[in-house]
Design an enzyme around this catalytic site. Structure first.
Site, PDB file in Angstrom:
ATOM      1  N   TYR A   1      48.390  25.283  55.205  1.00 37.22           N
ATOM      2  CA  TYR A   1      47.825  25.939  54.016  1.00 37.22           C
ATOM      3  C   TYR A   1      46.323  25.726  53.866  1.00 37.22           C
ATOM      4  O   TYR A   1      45.713  26.244  52.937  1.00 37.22           O
ATOM      5  CB  TYR A   1      48.544  25.493  52.741  1.00 37.22           C
ATOM      6  CG  TYR A   1      48.706  24.000  52.574  1.00 37.22           C
ATOM      7  CD1 TYR A   1      47.658  23.199  52.169  1.00 37.22           C
ATOM      8  CD2 TYR A   1      49.932  23.399  52.809  1.00 37.22           C
ATOM      9  CE1 TYR A   1      47.806  21.836  52.016  1.00 37.22           C
ATOM     10  CE2 TYR A   1      50.103  22.030  52.651  1.00 37.22           C
ATOM     11  CZ  TYR A   1      49.041  21.254  52.261  1.00 37.22           C
ATOM     12  OH  TYR A   1      49.205  19.892  52.117  1.00 37.22           O
ATOM     13  N   LYS A   2      45.711  24.989  54.779  1.00 37.99           N
ATOM     14  CA  LYS A   2      44.266  24.796  54.719  1.00 37.99           C
ATOM     15  C   LYS A   2      43.588  25.890  55.547  1.00 37.99           C
ATOM     16  O   LYS A   2      43.577  27.051  55.159  1.00 37.99           O
ATOM     17  CB  LYS A   2      43.900  23.395  55.205  1.00 37.99           C
ATOM     18  CG  LYS A   2      44.513  22.263  54.367  1.00 37.99           C
ATOM     19  CD  LYS A   2      44.102  20.906  54.885  1.00 37.99           C
ATOM     20  CE  LYS A   2      44.871  19.774  54.212  1.00 37.99           C
ATOM     21  NZ  LYS A   2      44.584  19.658  52.775  1.00 37.99           N
TER      22      LYS A   2
ATOM     23  N   ASP B   1      47.644  13.284  62.910  1.00 35.07           N
ATOM     24  CA  ASP B   1      47.654  14.200  61.776  1.00 35.07           C
ATOM     25  C   ASP B   1      46.498  15.180  61.980  1.00 35.07           C
ATOM     26  O   ASP B   1      45.333  14.783  62.034  1.00 35.07           O
ATOM     27  CB  ASP B   1      47.471  13.408  60.476  1.00 35.07           C
ATOM     28  CG  ASP B   1      47.516  14.276  59.230  1.00 35.07           C
ATOM     29  OD1 ASP B   1      47.161  15.469  59.304  1.00 35.07           O
ATOM     30  OD2 ASP B   1      47.874  13.754  58.153  1.00 35.07           O
TER      31      ASP B   1
ATOM     32  N   PHE C   1      44.874   9.425  55.276  1.00 38.62           N
ATOM     33  CA  PHE C   1      45.334  10.190  54.123  1.00 38.62           C
ATOM     34  C   PHE C   1      46.532   9.477  53.500  1.00 38.62           C
ATOM     35  O   PHE C   1      47.409   8.986  54.218  1.00 38.62           O
ATOM     36  CB  PHE C   1      45.709  11.616  54.538  1.00 38.62           C
ATOM     37  CG  PHE C   1      45.878  12.530  53.367  1.00 38.62           C
ATOM     38  CD1 PHE C   1      44.765  13.074  52.738  1.00 38.62           C
ATOM     39  CD2 PHE C   1      47.133  12.816  52.872  1.00 38.62           C
ATOM     40  CE1 PHE C   1      44.905  13.906  51.639  1.00 38.62           C
ATOM     41  CE2 PHE C   1      47.293  13.642  51.769  1.00 38.62           C
ATOM     42  CZ  PHE C   1      46.175  14.188  51.141  1.00 38.62           C
TER      43      PHE C   1
ATOM     44  N   ARG D   1      33.162  17.077  47.921  1.00 42.28           N
ATOM     45  CA  ARG D   1      33.584  17.522  49.251  1.00 42.28           C
ATOM     46  C   ARG D   1      33.485  19.043  49.309  1.00 42.28           C
ATOM     47  O   ARG D   1      33.993  19.747  48.434  1.00 42.28           O
ATOM     48  CB  ARG D   1      35.014  17.059  49.526  1.00 42.28           C
ATOM     49  CG  ARG D   1      35.423  17.159  50.974  1.00 42.28           C
ATOM     50  CD  ARG D   1      36.781  16.542  51.211  1.00 42.28           C
ATOM     51  NE  ARG D   1      37.829  17.244  50.475  1.00 42.28           N
ATOM     52  CZ  ARG D   1      39.123  17.171  50.794  1.00 42.28           C
ATOM     53  NH1 ARG D   1      39.515  16.419  51.798  1.00 42.28           N
ATOM     54  NH2 ARG D   1      40.023  17.827  50.083  1.00 42.28           N
TER      55      ARG D   1
END
Length: 423
Positions: free
Chosen positions: A233-234, A208, A131, A383
């Site tokens: 927050y996911k 991560d 990422f 996605r």
């Protein structure tokens, strides 16, 4: 042309009818039942419990109790919520997880600590396609310290593996920083085997967990993980920009210090004394005053998921992605799509990517004309994040049916190919 009789919609309806987690969806704010939301891997839905919690914090703890709330609840909130995440989602014993700052800041703090613990080594290893913020943080550290950043190109459908990593590591390697779930393909790495290879080389591992926490069972202690970071927050539904978490293995705590020596990491904080003496737990990685409202919302979001249990959530995530791949094979593969995710559920997270030369315009057509929200990732990926807490099987069916029709009718040609949107 794909056979439209394969997997009729009532197949999806039947799966929803027997879904043991179906009622979990009712614990979330869903104002538009017609909207198909398949971007829970970027931003989770709002738990109803969070509406009550924010009112409690703002009106009650702040408005009524005022500064008394620091002693009554707030002072240890980062540790309390961190321990809760560790117990229910991360496989971490108490004292090793705190909630604070952002993923990027936490990554920086832990990477600095790891590098300082290996002062005679000069190489950082990461994934060429990790990422972006992870790569940027590591690039900055390498530049500031005069170190070498070695970026390895792993197979996108396999993710980082012990076999691919082993020949890259040597006695110059200080730190290996990787993602457990590939944000593009959803490839799921094996923490234990990778950690072993890293440790065999005398280096430290920093993971991560942004795309795995809350959807995939994680065992940080049992796999010998040194350090880890992740956002909330996911899949954890903490809200936009909610504070992240960090993990530091208890065996390393006494031997590492972070680069930002703040008063919330100080052992005797309110003595206001001279000299920095960090707490003998992950609390030493705290810096300044915690984000009370944000950490509280992480707490309420995690509570909703913990009530369901990470194993049932994982089981449903597997079932949703398996169903999506069945629909992909029947409907999308015959019309020019390719699968951008692993087929084996054991090495796949809770999202999948489908690839097509017109992926951007297909994605915009889904959003603008079909009330389906996925996201687009360069160069050719749609996605689809199937959060097991709120996604139904009919949502998956309807989304794939819409993609099929968009391509068969060339509906995407109505979309301006100039990219300006964030997702």
């Amino acid at each position: 042309m794909p056979d439209s009789t394969v997997h009729p919609r009532n197949d999806a309806e039947n799966r929803d009818a027997t879904d043991p987690l179906a009622s979990l969806r009712t614990q979330f704010v869903i104002p538009d039942e017609k909207l198909i939301y398949l971007d829970g891997n970027s931003l989770g839905r709002l738990p109803k419990a969070s509406l009550d919690r924010v009112q409690e914090v703002v009106a009650g703890e702040w408005g009524d109790r005022l500064i008394r709330s620091w002693n009554e609840r707030w002072q240890t909130l980062p540790q309390t919520v961190g321990d809760y995440l560790g117990q229910h989602f991360l496989g971490a014993a108490a004292g090793q997880v705190v909630v604070s700052d952002s993923t990027s800041v936490n990554l920086y703090k832990l990477a600095c600590a790891a590098l300082d613990a290996r002062p005679d080594r000069t190489v950082i290893v990461s994934d060429l396609n990790n990422f972006p913020t992870d790569r940027y943080v590591l690039e900055g550290l390498a530049a500031a310290r005069g170190l070498e950043l070695k970026l390895v190109e792993f197979d996108e459908l396999l993710g980082p593996t012990a076999d691919q990593l082993r020949p890259v590591l040597d006695d110059r390697t200080a730190l290996v920083s990787l993602s457990q779930v590939d944000y593009r393909s959803s490839a799921l790495a094996d923490l234990a085997s990778v950690n072993q290879v890293v440790h065999d080389a005398g280096a430290l591992a920093l993971w991560d967990l942004c795309h795995s926490a809350g959807s995939v069972p994680i065992e940080l202690d049992a796999t010998g993980t040194d350090f880890a970071v992740g956002c909330t927050y996911k899949y954890l539904n903490g809200g936009p920009g909610s504070p992240a978490f960090l993990y530091a293995n208890a065996s390393l705590i006494d031997s590492v210090r972070q680069p930002i020596w703040g008063w919330y990491g100080q052992r005797d904080q309110f003595a206001m004394g001279q000299g920095y003496d960090p707490v003998a737990s992950a609390t030493r990685f705290l810096v300044g005053t915690p984000q009370v409202v944000g950490v509280s919302l992480v707490d309420s979001g995690a509570w909703v998921l913990a009530e369901a249990g990470i194993k049932p959530l994982r089981d449903k995530g597997v079932a949703l992605t398996e169903f999506a791949i069945e629909l992909f094979d029947a409907w999308l593969a015959p019309i020019g799509f390719s699968l951008g995710s692993p087929r084996d559920a054991a090495v796949r997270g809770s999202h999948i990517s489908v690839r097509h030369p017109e992926a951007y315009r297909i994605c915009r057509a889904l959003i603008e004309q079909h009330d389906v929200i996925p996201d687009f990732r360069e160069p050719d990926r749609v996605r689809l994040g199937m959060a097991p807490s709120t996604t139904r099987f009919v949502d998956v069916w309807d989304a794939f049916d819409a993609m099929r029709r968009i391509v068969e009718t060339k509906e995407y040609e109505q979309i301006d190919p100039t990219r300006t949107e964030v997702t």
